[in-house]
Design a protein around this motif. Structure first.
Motif, PDB file in Angstrom:
ATOM      1  N   ILE A 219      28.939  89.689   1.642  1.00  0.00           N
ATOM      2  CA  ILE A 219      27.539  89.266   1.754  1.00  0.00           C
ATOM      3  C   ILE A 219      27.042  88.833   0.385  1.00  0.00           C
ATOM      4  O   ILE A 219      27.192  89.577  -0.601  1.00  0.00           O
ATOM      5  CB  ILE A 219      26.650  90.409   2.283  1.00  0.00           C
ATOM      6  CG1 ILE A 219      27.210  90.965   3.603  1.00  0.00           C
ATOM      7  CG2 ILE A 219      25.220  89.925   2.498  1.00  0.00           C
ATOM      8  CD1 ILE A 219      26.429  92.138   4.168  1.00  0.00           C
ATOM      9  N   THR A 220      26.441  87.653   0.320  1.00  0.00           N
ATOM     10  CA  THR A 220      25.984  87.140  -0.964  1.00  0.00           C
ATOM     11  C   THR A 220      24.763  86.250  -0.802  1.00  0.00           C
ATOM     12  O   THR A 220      24.589  85.602   0.231  1.00  0.00           O
ATOM     13  CB  THR A 220      27.112  86.337  -1.656  1.00  0.00           C
ATOM     14  OG1 THR A 220      26.687  85.926  -2.955  1.00  0.00           O
ATOM     15  CG2 THR A 220      27.502  85.113  -0.852  1.00  0.00           C
ATOM     16  N   VAL A 336      20.765  90.797  -0.360  1.00  0.00           N
ATOM     17  CA  VAL A 336      21.948  91.280   0.364  1.00  0.00           C
ATOM     18  C   VAL A 336      21.710  92.670   0.947  1.00  0.00           C
ATOM     19  O   VAL A 336      22.219  92.998   2.030  1.00  0.00           O
ATOM     20  CB  VAL A 336      23.195  91.272  -0.542  1.00  0.00           C
ATOM     21  CG1 VAL A 336      23.521  89.851  -0.990  1.00  0.00           C
ATOM     22  CG2 VAL A 336      23.034  92.178  -1.756  1.00  0.00           C
ATOM     23  N   CYS A 353      28.926  93.675  -0.898  1.00  0.00           N
ATOM     24  CA  CYS A 353      27.757  92.870  -1.272  1.00  0.00           C
ATOM     25  C   CYS A 353      27.870  92.470  -2.739  1.00  0.00           C
ATOM     26  O   CYS A 353      28.294  93.275  -3.569  1.00  0.00           O
ATOM     27  CB  CYS A 353      26.466  93.662  -1.084  1.00  0.00           C
ATOM     28  SG  CYS A 353      26.095  94.123   0.615  1.00  0.00           S
TER      29      CYS A 353
END
Length: 367
Positions: A219-220, A336, A353
């Motif tokens: 996740i970014t 995130v 993340c």
């Protein structure tokens, strides 16, 4: 070996000079395939990302310009009963992940004989470029929107770069720097120039080494898309050589006030022009026309990723919650953490993340 070509007319990047757009048609330059990553070619004696320099496709005379970027820790924190990895990109030398790309970009500029260059930024890219320009003794001029965070503006000037604050939204700074580029200045754009992407891909290599494989989900935040695209290509390089069985599931996160990648992923590229450039605490992703969104849509299959928009009232509370757990990051990074609530229970594990920037770069408004 990957080759830099125009994405429209497919002409290769010229053998001299440093154009930021195609000289033939004005198109955007990009690599035509993932980096050629070879684990046995890793150089342990080199600092940080330069362990992987064989995969950077450097110009022949490009030197190593480094401030010790990369090799950031992967920390673990519980979220809703699940252990989530936090890749601490906020601990890079200038305080953001941008250093991975800036190190390679500035090395390429010096390799081609540049002595001065210009850049535009909401803050982090400008600070990072200014730092590496100072390291390389390269004269720098950075255009930022006048609303850019005070600490970031101070940081840019501290490195000795000329700072130009442009009235209006982020896009106004982008227009101002284009005028300089049209007058012959070398434009060291972290968005237009693709040279930083192999540097960003090192995040994937480091995660692979830390985890013994790829994470289930990554996740970014997404602005122009270079961070996510670089990571996607890093894992694609690993998959290409069969070092991982499958790339992660990707979650790109934007602020709802300015979410063109979300619109493009759900409705197609034709939906982007209608997206507003609204004000947001997450200034690092306030980009109305992301240059790398086409590549992201092409390289992330719908079944292997999604894009999420976070409402403004969720951003600062996420910042505060991370701080209370010991992670002091700027609002863009906190996107995130906000996104986790909607995905953590159904995406592949483990989840990692990317915490993109230090909280020291953010100055809350006193208004």
């Amino acid at each position: 070996m990957a080759t830099v070509r125009c994405t429209q007319c497919h002409q290769p990047y010229p053998e001299s000079g440093l154009p930021f757009r195609c000289l033939e048609c004005g198109g955007v330059y990009d690599f035509d395939q993932p980096p050629d990553f070879i684990p046995t070619a890793i150089q342990p004696a080199q600092p940080g990302i330069w362990r992987y320099a064989h995969a950077f496709d450097l110009f022949e005379d490009a030197p190593v310009i480094s401030l010790g970027e990369g090799a950031t820790p992967l920390m673990w924190e519980e979220f809703a009963g699940t252990q989530v990895g936090l890749k601490m990109e906020s601990l890079n030398p200038s305080g953001s992940y941008k250093d991975r790309g800036s190190a390679v970009i500035v090395s390429q500029l010096v390799g081609r004989g540049a002595s001065r260059a210009v850049e535009d930024s909401s803050g982090n890219a400008g600070a990072s470029f200014a730092a590496y320009a100072a390291r390389a003794r390269l004269a720098a001029k950075v255009f930022v929107p006048e609303a850019a965070s005070g600490p970031k503006r101070n940081q840019i000037e501290a490195y000795g770069a000329e700072l130009v604050c442009v009235p209006g939204p982020r896009s106004a700074a982008a227009q101002a720097v284009l005028l300089e580029a049209q007058q012959g200045a070398v434009y060291a754009s972290h968005a237009y120039l693709p040279f930083g992407l192999p540097g960003i891909a090192t995040i994937a290599y480091e995660l692979w080494e830390s985890l013994g494989g790829a994470p289930g989900t990554l996740i970014t935040p997404v602005g122009h898309g270079s961070l996510l695209l670089g990571i996607v290509r890093g894992f694609a390089a690993l998959a290409q050589k069969k070092w991982i069985d499958q790339s992660p599931y990707y979650v790109g996160v934007q602020a709802a006030a300015c979410a063109p990648a979300v619109a493009a992923f759900s409705e197609g590229l034709s939906a982007m022009p209608a997206v507003e450039e609204g004000a947001t605490l997450a200034e690092g992703v306030r980009v109305r026309q992301p240059l790398r969104v086409n590549a992201l849509l092409r390289e992330i299959p719908r079944e292997r990723g999604q894009f999420i928009a976070i409402e403004e009232d969720q951003i600062f509370p996420a910042c505060q919650e991370l701080a209370k757990r010991g992670f002091y990051v700027e609002p863009t990074s906190a996107l995130v953490w906000s996104a986790l609530a909607s995905v953590v229970h159904y995406v592949p594990q483990p989840v990692v993340c990317i915490l993109t920037g230090s909280g020291l770069k953010y100055q809350p408004s006193t208004a």
